[in-house]
Design a protein around this motif. Sequence first.
Motif, PDB file in Angstrom:
ATOM      1  N   TYR A   1       0.845  -1.195   0.000  1.00 30.87           N
ATOM      2  CA  TYR A   1       0.000   0.000   0.000  1.00 30.87           C
ATOM      3  C   TYR A   1       0.873   1.234   0.000  1.00 30.87           C
ATOM      4  O   TYR A   1       1.793   1.367   0.817  1.00 30.87           O
ATOM      5  CB  TYR A   1      -0.927   0.000   1.224  1.00 30.87           C
ATOM      6  CG  TYR A   1      -2.042   1.017   1.111  1.00 30.87           C
ATOM      7  CD1 TYR A   1      -3.063   0.850   0.181  1.00 30.87           C
ATOM      8  CD2 TYR A   1      -2.050   2.159   1.918  1.00 30.87           C
ATOM      9  CE1 TYR A   1      -4.082   1.798   0.062  1.00 30.87           C
ATOM     10  CE2 TYR A   1      -3.059   3.102   1.807  1.00 30.87           C
ATOM     11  CZ  TYR A   1      -4.073   2.912   0.870  1.00 30.87           C
ATOM     12  OH  TYR A   1      -5.066   3.842   0.752  1.00 30.87           O
ATOM     13  N   ASP A   2       0.578   2.152  -0.907  1.00 34.27           N
ATOM     14  CA  ASP A   2       1.370   3.374  -1.070  1.00 34.27           C
ATOM     15  C   ASP A   2       0.872   4.435  -0.083  1.00 34.27           C
ATOM     16  O   ASP A   2      -0.165   5.042  -0.291  1.00 34.27           O
ATOM     17  CB  ASP A   2       1.227   3.879  -2.508  1.00 34.27           C
ATOM     18  CG  ASP A   2       2.177   5.042  -2.820  1.00 34.27           C
ATOM     19  OD1 ASP A   2       2.539   5.763  -1.877  1.00 34.27           O
ATOM     20  OD2 ASP A   2       2.527   5.209  -3.996  1.00 34.27           O
ATOM     21  N   GLU A   3       1.639   4.659   0.979  1.00 38.61           N
ATOM     22  CA  GLU A   3       1.222   5.598   2.018  1.00 38.61           C
ATOM     23  C   GLU A   3       1.206   7.044   1.518  1.00 38.61           C
ATOM     24  O   GLU A   3       0.361   7.845   1.915  1.00 38.61           O
ATOM     25  CB  GLU A   3       2.154   5.479   3.236  1.00 38.61           C
ATOM     26  CG  GLU A   3       2.098   4.144   3.939  1.00 38.61           C
ATOM     27  CD  GLU A   3       0.749   3.897   4.610  1.00 38.61           C
ATOM     28  OE1 GLU A   3      -0.012   4.876   4.826  1.00 38.61           O
ATOM     29  OE2 GLU A   3       0.451   2.731   4.930  1.00 38.61           O
ATOM     30  N   GLU A   4       2.134   7.373   0.651  1.00 38.90           N
ATOM     31  CA  GLU A   4       2.196   8.744   0.132  1.00 38.90           C
ATOM     32  C   GLU A   4       0.953   9.048  -0.714  1.00 38.90           C
ATOM     33  O   GLU A   4       0.343  10.122  -0.589  1.00 38.90           O
ATOM     34  CB  GLU A   4       3.462   8.934  -0.693  1.00 38.90           C
ATOM     35  CG  GLU A   4       3.653  10.370  -1.178  1.00 38.90           C
ATOM     36  CD  GLU A   4       4.976  10.554  -1.906  1.00 38.90           C
ATOM     37  OE1 GLU A   4       5.098  11.549  -2.648  1.00 38.90           O
ATOM     38  OE2 GLU A   4       5.879   9.698  -1.733  1.00 38.90           O
ATOM     39  N   THR A   5       0.586   8.073  -1.557  1.00 38.15           N
ATOM     40  CA  THR A   5      -0.622   8.245  -2.377  1.00 38.15           C
ATOM     41  C   THR A   5      -1.858   8.335  -1.495  1.00 38.15           C
ATOM     42  O   THR A   5      -2.768   9.138  -1.738  1.00 38.15           O
ATOM     43  CB  THR A   5      -0.772   7.072  -3.364  1.00 38.15           C
ATOM     44  OG1 THR A   5       0.368   7.051  -4.225  1.00 38.15           O
ATOM     45  CG2 THR A   5      -2.035   7.218  -4.199  1.00 38.15           C
ATOM     46  N   ASP A   6      -1.869   7.519  -0.438  1.00 38.90           N
ATOM     47  CA  ASP A   6      -3.006   7.524   0.483  1.00 38.90           C
ATOM     48  C   ASP A   6      -3.159   8.887   1.148  1.00 38.90           C
ATOM     49  O   ASP A   6      -4.271   9.419   1.242  1.00 38.90           O
ATOM     50  CB  ASP A   6      -2.804   6.449   1.554  1.00 38.90           C
ATOM     51  CG  ASP A   6      -3.931   6.449   2.572  1.00 38.90           C
ATOM     52  OD1 ASP A   6      -5.015   5.934   2.251  1.00 38.90           O
ATOM     53  OD2 ASP A   6      -3.729   6.991   3.684  1.00 38.90           O
ATOM     54  N   ALA A   7      -2.044   9.462   1.591  1.00 40.31           N
ATOM     55  CA  ALA A   7      -2.108  10.774   2.248  1.00 40.31           C
ATOM     56  C   ALA A   7      -2.636  11.831   1.289  1.00 40.31           C
ATOM     57  O   ALA A   7      -3.453  12.683   1.660  1.00 40.31           O
ATOM     58  CB  ALA A   7      -0.734  11.155   2.775  1.00 40.31           C
ATOM     59  N   GLY A   8      -2.173  11.785   0.047  1.00 41.76           N
ATOM     60  CA  GLY A   8      -2.641  12.744  -0.950  1.00 41.76           C
ATOM     61  C   GLY A   8      -4.115  12.571  -1.255  1.00 41.76           C
ATOM     62  O   GLY A   8      -4.854  13.567  -1.387  1.00 41.76           O
TER      63      GLY A   8
ATOM     64  N   ARG B   1      -6.393  11.232   0.729  1.00 41.77           N
ATOM     65  CA  ARG B   1      -7.193  11.661   1.884  1.00 41.77           C
ATOM     66  C   ARG B   1      -7.321  13.182   1.936  1.00 41.77           C
ATOM     67  O   ARG B   1      -8.404  13.719   2.193  1.00 41.77           O
ATOM     68  CB  ARG B   1      -6.565  11.138   3.181  1.00 41.77           C
ATOM     69  CG  ARG B   1      -6.716   9.639   3.353  1.00 41.77           C
ATOM     70  CD  ARG B   1      -6.099   9.147   4.640  1.00 41.77           C
ATOM     71  NE  ARG B   1      -6.809   9.634   5.811  1.00 41.77           N
ATOM     72  CZ  ARG B   1      -6.953   8.947   6.933  1.00 41.77           C
ATOM     73  NH1 ARG B   1      -6.471   7.705   7.007  1.00 41.77           N
ATOM     74  NH2 ARG B   1      -7.578   9.442   7.958  1.00 41.77           N
ATOM     75  N   ALA B   2      -6.234  13.870   1.674  1.00 42.76           N
ATOM     76  CA  ALA B   2      -6.274  15.339   1.692  1.00 42.76           C
ATOM     77  C   ALA B   2      -7.218  15.865   0.609  1.00 42.76           C
ATOM     78  O   ALA B   2      -7.986  16.806   0.852  1.00 42.76           O
ATOM     79  CB  ALA B   2      -4.871  15.898   1.496  1.00 42.76           C
ATOM     80  N   MET B   3      -7.174  15.255  -0.573  1.00 41.73           N
ATOM     81  CA  MET B   3      -8.028  15.701  -1.671  1.00 41.73           C
ATOM     82  C   MET B   3      -9.501  15.463  -1.346  1.00 41.73           C
ATOM     83  O   MET B   3     -10.350  16.335  -1.563  1.00 41.73           O
ATOM     84  CB  MET B   3      -7.662  14.959  -2.953  1.00 41.73           C
ATOM     85  CG  MET B   3      -8.477  15.389  -4.172  1.00 41.73           C
ATOM     86  SD  MET B   3      -8.109  14.386  -5.637  1.00 41.73           S
ATOM     87  CE  MET B   3      -8.817  12.806  -5.137  1.00 41.73           C
ATOM     88  N   VAL B   4      -9.793  14.277  -0.801  1.00 45.20           N
ATOM     89  CA  VAL B   4     -11.175  13.942  -0.468  1.00 45.20           C
ATOM     90  C   VAL B   4     -11.697  14.850   0.651  1.00 45.20           C
ATOM     91  O   VAL B   4     -12.823  15.347   0.597  1.00 45.20           O
ATOM     92  CB  VAL B   4     -11.301  12.460  -0.070  1.00 45.20           C
ATOM     93  CG1 VAL B   4     -12.682  12.161   0.517  1.00 45.20           C
ATOM     94  CG2 VAL B   4     -11.050  11.570  -1.272  1.00 45.20           C
ATOM     95  N   GLU B   5     -10.871  15.065   1.668  1.00 47.12           N
ATOM     96  CA  GLU B   5     -11.278  15.951   2.765  1.00 47.12           C
ATOM     97  C   GLU B   5     -11.599  17.355   2.248  1.00 47.12           C
ATOM     98  O   GLU B   5     -12.610  17.956   2.647  1.00 47.12           O
ATOM     99  CB  GLU B   5     -10.170  16.028   3.823  1.00 47.12           C
ATOM    100  CG  GLU B   5     -10.068  14.797   4.695  1.00 47.12           C
ATOM    101  CD  GLU B   5      -9.043  14.962   5.804  1.00 47.12           C
ATOM    102  OE1 GLU B   5      -8.785  16.120   6.199  1.00 47.12           O
ATOM    103  OE2 GLU B   5      -8.495  13.938   6.266  1.00 47.12           O
TER     104      GLU B   5
END
Length: 532
Positions: free
Chosen positions: A464-471, A473-477
């Motif tokens: 799982y790509d944590e960097e992609t996940d953080a991005g 999540r920020a976009m969705v928020e």
Amino acid sequence: MTVLASALDVTGPEYAAHRSAMLDKLAALEAEHAKAVAGGGEKYTARHRARGKLLARERVELLVDPDTPFLELSPLAAWGSDYAVGASIVTGIGVIEGVECLITANDPTVRGGASNPWTLKKALRANEIAHANRLPVVSLVESGGADLPSQKEIFIPGGGLFRDLTRLSAAGIPTVAVVFGNSTAGGAYVPGMSDHVIMVKDRAKVFLGGPPLVKMATGEESDDESLGGAEMHARVSGLADYFAVDELDALRQARRVVSRLNWRTVADRSGGVEPPLYDQDELLGIVPGDLKVPFDPREVIARVVDGSDFDEFKPLYGASLATGWARLHGYPVGVLANARGVLFSEESQKAAQFIQLANQRDIPLVFLHNTTGYMVGREYEQGGIIKHGAMMINAVSNSRVPHLSVLLGASYGAGHYGMCGRAYDPRFLFAWPSAKSAVMGPQQLAGVLSIVARAAAAAKGQPYDEETDAGLRAMVEQQIEAESLPMFLSGRLYDDGVIDPRDTRTVLGMCLSVVHGAPVEGARGGFGVFRM
């Protein structure tokens, strides 16, 4: 004693911070309202005035009784879309010759008053309000018909406008059309289907097809006046009941028509009107800028209801929902207000009982929203939160007394439904600038998507790509936060307007007066099956 004692410290730093945040939101709201008032902008406003014509809001102001309020509805319609804020039409409730009326006024400075998809939605909502509350309708008409490039979104549902006019008339609710300029194509049916029609000399032009269309369809040469002018309709076709020499004369005649309607309502204030004990200006400092911080809705109730007198129902049971009886501008009301956000089984059952009692007594209900929804988790699922939440929603759905909803803070998930959100047909629904509404909070929604994505990757045996996940999540928020804000929701007509908290008592008082224009009768049964 049932008079509420306020614990609000208006000298403290928390109150000052909350007030400052609310004033910032109000300033932003005022800037967006100014766009609606500006209409098509300085160029088209100047052109309109050069023709000796009044602006839409000026016509409304001269139509209503002097020094009486006009409750404008959906002023932010079309906000965030490709169309002008306000959707090229003004709608609202005003008093004409002592009669509360639903008033609509095309804004001809915006593309000639042409109707776009949001104009249609706004006008249909106005007709819905008129029918539910038995309000005479006065239409101030100057529109070139449908905005042709968007006809695919207007033509099919647009017939509902004419259906509504005929249904209002059939229900004995008067309809009046005052034609100031073009009323072309489908727009010609507004005067055509109204009970009373006033047209302005040399200005009103009412025809199904203008000279160019007639030329194309039949080869006939014609001019505006002989084809659809006010004098022709007054002398020849008979479509005009009254012939006005200018706009001021037309508005004068409209007031006379309303005065002769012999219109009577069933409104009855069985008690006197007593102002709250606390200053309504203090409403600015109650809701925190961060909606995760709880606040006591009784502080709002104390500044809205008569005499700050609130007779609380089941105060020791289901404490995160305050329910109770009060008067507002002399009208009896039942109030449901979220006290700590989450709705548990106890609150749901309490609400269902309270709603049934209000229906037994024919008392309108006021819902003050600040809820994150119904509680989740193993303990609560096993305790029956689904069936108890369903009980509350069942009661709201089948209640027949008028409902008035105000979104103060959060209004998330099924809690929005249980507190009578837009889908549950409240007679009126308004929001404070502090309100937010969505399926859930931005962080929760982004977190859910992240958990699902992680599970999907694990099931496939993939890293799982944590960097992609953080991005992500920020976009969705960011997206969900933007889509939950009151101006976004009001632009889509999910409420009837975003109001200044200080106006809450006045707005609710006007709404209560309006809803009492029709009989207030509660359901005496028919609530469906309550799962126990």
